[in-house]
Design an enzyme around this catalytic site. Structure first.
Site: not given
Ligand code: AHR
Length: 848
Positions: A454, A269, A581-582
């Protein structure tokens, strides 16, 4: 050992006794059938503590549960001071027995969730209460004083905003009428005295059994926290009297199961300067003069188009090299300098590719030391219109804090000022920093997930990562604010990610937003309740499909052609795509997620879609995410959890009971919150459980991967670095040992310890795998006890070669610099050699 157990039992019984005696309730007495339950929230911790309960038999004497145990927390908004707030919770029970909780969230929104038992809660809905209310004032209104009443089969939600009372009605808590000025009588919150303090909330009559269950839930969560609160210090007390432990390990070569052959990989990331200033080899910071105050949401005025530059130049915008890259610098009779990322690190006699888009007067480019010494230089003559020109600079010195200088006697316009080492990973142009990439390669990752995290779903809709903005000529890419508060040049874009995966021999696992930004967004609305408008979703879905074409399509296709133009006519063979994503599982999320997943599954049944099941190993998002995955029959879901070492010790069997007929698991993000050897070992121990469950867990990646010193937004990380050094953590070596020693068949083994206490046995992990390609048998042994374990490993060694690779990774629990040591020893010695306290041992046995 006995001492420890006695101690724990005493603690548990005392908590139980204190709780019940403080309730003024004698367990031997007859239980009341009905009691009153008081539900309330407080303003503590910026209102983030959620929903609490207290109970009473007479509405005079109240007994708090916890006290202030949180049974429901608001997930609305960012982690900042304004977000995740629950104020004025209003709880009531409907006529079917379902509890509803509504609350205000410090915004023009109120929230709703429901529950049958007050423990498991439905997904949260956030209602834009003032959408239809025209306002004159500039400032955003906030929903306050929220109450709910019921009349004629519908619910009235009463609230105040800008001192005006409004109400909206609903029958199902999904569809609400537009808010109107309130004419109805709103109920009041009740005030009670709880532990000497006045609290405001609602009272509902409930069965005593419900309160008992709430108390039990609170107790077990406290017990779980206590149990997971392990440390080297608690270990030394717990195991003070522990005698040497012997372990009989019988490997049953006849009892085996197939496991994933791509269990460990990396999570990349762009966090902590992992891309620009990190893995991306570019040495010039802000090469395109596109840094903007908005990258940091206006918090730093110096973070502007001139960031990392100084000297005699002005930023201009007229006639730029590309519309996506509007700023450039005009240097007039003087020089401008770029300081790189905390200085430019150079190596003596190494060649660096300098390039620039320039026009105007001739200029000189120099690499200089802080004291002004010239280390390399070249003279360049641009044309009168924008053109890319270049030179090769060879540094005369090894140095960590050089800068680049451009000087002219006239007026020269410059943009995309770039300096790359020629030695990049696999010597690629626009390539990756070789020392970091080599370190990643040494993990033998079977896959690379990118670009987040994120970063993939971004801070608000405008910040969702759009892969199309990251391909093509560098000057035409669209730079963007990074959710972690800096700038993404997009020089490391989708083409480079795919190329990196290919160079590593790893599968690419791109993760794309599910049409909603991060639920913790603080920009352009609060999180995913404000997903991409549905009338723009077709375009977004098409972007996702186009990515598959970009990676795999023939060169005759629109996007396949672009890949070929970038220098890769052959397909990248993309197999996986992650959607979401989550995310917080909301209605807004689900609608968009299903649309994307269905479209991919329909057009590309060959692609394995990885779904998302929230940020934790339990809770509403986990449950609801899994329910959708079941319904969509997703092949894989992405689980995330960052927990304490104790959690990893206590949950090695997490996947043992997973239903093998459902989606498989990609453990996409996990870490044990620390970079000490104790943490690394807890991860190694947990991974023995992951290998044992390698038939259901197909992939796992530690997160995050990289962090540049002085620019760390998230700790812990796997590899730290600065401009000239890479600093792998002890956690890295655990990942490396697993990555270098994978198997595709798991062999069952029976373990008999001389001390059968659970606290001892759960600190000893064994995983035995076979790698079919090499025929090697690999035994991994994790000893997380402060005492040595003497193993005796039994299996038929008839076709094993005499000498094995024996790797021991050991250190004190606080150690951060330990390294694994490998030697060749005889198989007999390997199968009985003492496992040091706090150690991870890998025995690699070759077969004939
Ligand atoms: O790994 C760091 C962050 O943790 C990721 O961006 C996010 O997915 C998770 O919350």
């Amino acid at each position: 050992m006995k001492k420890f157990l006695l101690h724990n039992v005493v603690i548990f019984l005392s908590i139980f006794a204190v709780v019940f005696s403080s309730f003024g309730f004698n367990p031997k007495e007859e239980k009341p059938e009905k009691v009153y339950l008081f539900a309330y929230s407080t303003l503590k911790n910026n209102g983030k503590n959620g929903l609490h309960f207290a109970w009473s038999t007479d509405q005079k004497n109240w007994f708090s549960i916890g006290p202030e145990h949180s049974f429901l927390k608001s997930d609305y908004g960012s982690w900042g001071p304004m977000g995740k707030s629950m104020s004025e919770a209003f709880l009531f029970k409907d006529e079917t027995g379902i509890f509803h909780c509504l609350w205000s969230v410090k915004d023009d929104v109120f929230a709703h969730a429901s529950s049958k038992d007050l423990v498991s809660w439905s997904r949260q809905d956030y209602i834009q209460a003032l959408k239809n209310v025209s306002k004159n004032q500039e400032a955003k209104s906030t929903v306050e004083s929220l109450k709910v009443s019921r009349k004629s089969g519908q619910y009235f939600v009463h609230f105040t905003a800008d001192k005006i009372r409004y109400s909206s009605t609903t029958k199902d808590f999904k569809n609400y009428t537009p808010s109107v000025t309130d004419t109805e009588q709103a109920p009041h919150l009740t005030e009670i005295t709880l532990q000497g303090k006045t609290e405001k909330g609602t009272i509902t009559e409930v069965n005593w059994s419900l309160v008992e269950m709430l108390v039990k839930r609170m107790e077990s969560s406290k017990f779980r926290d206590k149990q997971n609160d392990t440390s080297p210090k608690s270990d030394s007390l717990l195991f003070a009297g522990l005698k040497p432990v012997t372990a009989q390990i019988s490997i049953n070569v006849g009892q085996s199961k197939k496991i994933s052959n791509m269990l460990t990989g990396v999570f990349f990331e762009d966090i902590n300067y992992a891309a620009d200033g990190g893995l991306y080899g570019e040495l010039i910071q802000n090469r395109d003069f596109e840094y903007a105050v908005s990258d940091k949401k206006g918090r730093d005025e110096k973070w502007n188009a001139a960031m990392a530059w100084n000297g005699d130049f002005k930023i201009q915008k007229s006639n730029p090299i590309h519309a996506n890259n509007p700023n450039y610098a005009v240097v007039t009779k003087g020089s401008c300098n770029n300081s790189g990322f905390d200085g430019i690190a150079l190596k003596a006699n190494e060649k660096y590719d300098f390039s620039v888009f320039a026009k105007g007067a001739k200029f000189t480019v120099k690499l200089k030391s802080a004291s002004g010494q010239t280390l390399a230089e070249a003279a360049l003559k641009p044309a009168s219109s924008w053109k890319k020109i270049s030179a090769v600079l060879t540094s005369s010195k090894t140095i960590t804090d050089a800068h680049l200088e451009i000087s002219t006697d006239g007026e020269t316009s410059v943009d995309m000022v770039s300096l790359f080492p020629q030695k990049t990973f696999k010597n690629r142009k626009n390539g990756l920093r070789s020392d970091l990439a080599e370190l990643i390669a040494a993990m033998h990752p079977k896959f690379v997930r990118f670009p987040g995290g994120c970063v993939a779903h971004g801070d608000g809709i405008a910040n969702i990562y759009r892969w199309k903005n990251t391909i093509g000529p560098l000057e035409s890419r669209t730079p963007m604010r990074n959710i972690w508060g800096y700038h993404q040049s997009m020089g490391l874009g989708y083409f480079e990610y795919f190329q990196f995966c290919e160079d590593l021999g790893a599968a690419a696992v791109p993760v794309l937003a599910a049409g909603v930004p991060c639920q913790n967004s603080s920009d352009g609305g609060a999180g995913q309740q404000f997903g991409i408008p549905m009338d723009q979703m077709d375009e977004y879905v098409q972007d996702v499909l186009d990515l598959i074409e970009y990676a795999n399509g023939s060169t005759n296709t629109v996007w396949g052609k672009k890949r070929a133009e970038a220098g890769h006519p052959k397909p990248f063979n993309l197999k996986y795509i992650g959607i979401g994503n989550e995310d917080l599982i909301s209605d807004v999320f689900e609608e968009r997620y299903r649309l994307i997943v269905n479209a991919v599954q329909k057009k590309h049944p060959e692609i394995i879609v990885i779904g998302t099941v929230g940020p934790f190993f339990e809770g509403t998002d986990y449950n609801e995410g899994w329910a959708i995955a079941d319904n969509l029959k997703l092949p894989i879901v992405d689980e995330h959890y960052y927990e304490s070492p104790g959690w990893f010790i206590n949950n090695q069997n997490f996947y043992d009971s997973y239903d093998r007929s459902k989606s498989k698991v990609y453990l996409g993000e996990y870490a044990s919150r620390g970079n000490k050897f104790y943490n690394a070992l807890s991860e190694a121990l947990y991974l023995t459980g992951i290998e044992r469950n390698g038939d259901i867990v197909t992939m796992a990646s530690y997160a995050p991967l990289l962090a540049r010193e002085k620019h760390v937004q998230w700790n812990p990380d796997l590899i730290y670095f600065n401009g000239s050094e890479v600093k792998p953590t002890v956690n890295y070596f655990v990942q490396q040992l697993y990555g270098q020693n994978p198997g595709d068949v798991y062999l069952e083994s029976a373990i008999q310890l001389s001390d059968t206490n659970a606290e001892v046995s759960k600190r000893f992990g064994v995983a035995v795998v076979k790698d079919n390609a090499s025929g090697d048998l690999i035994v991994k042994l994790v000893n997380m006890l402060p005492k040595a374990i003497i193993p005796s490993i039994n299996f038929s060694t008839s076709n094993a070669v005499e000498n094995v690779n024996y790797t021991v990774f050991t250190g004190s629990p606080e150690n951060t610099t330990a390294r694994p040591v490998t030697q060749k020893i005889t198989i007999d010695a390997a199968l009985s050699r003492e496992l040091p306290p706090y150690s991870f041992t890998v025995i690699r046995i070759k077969t004939k």
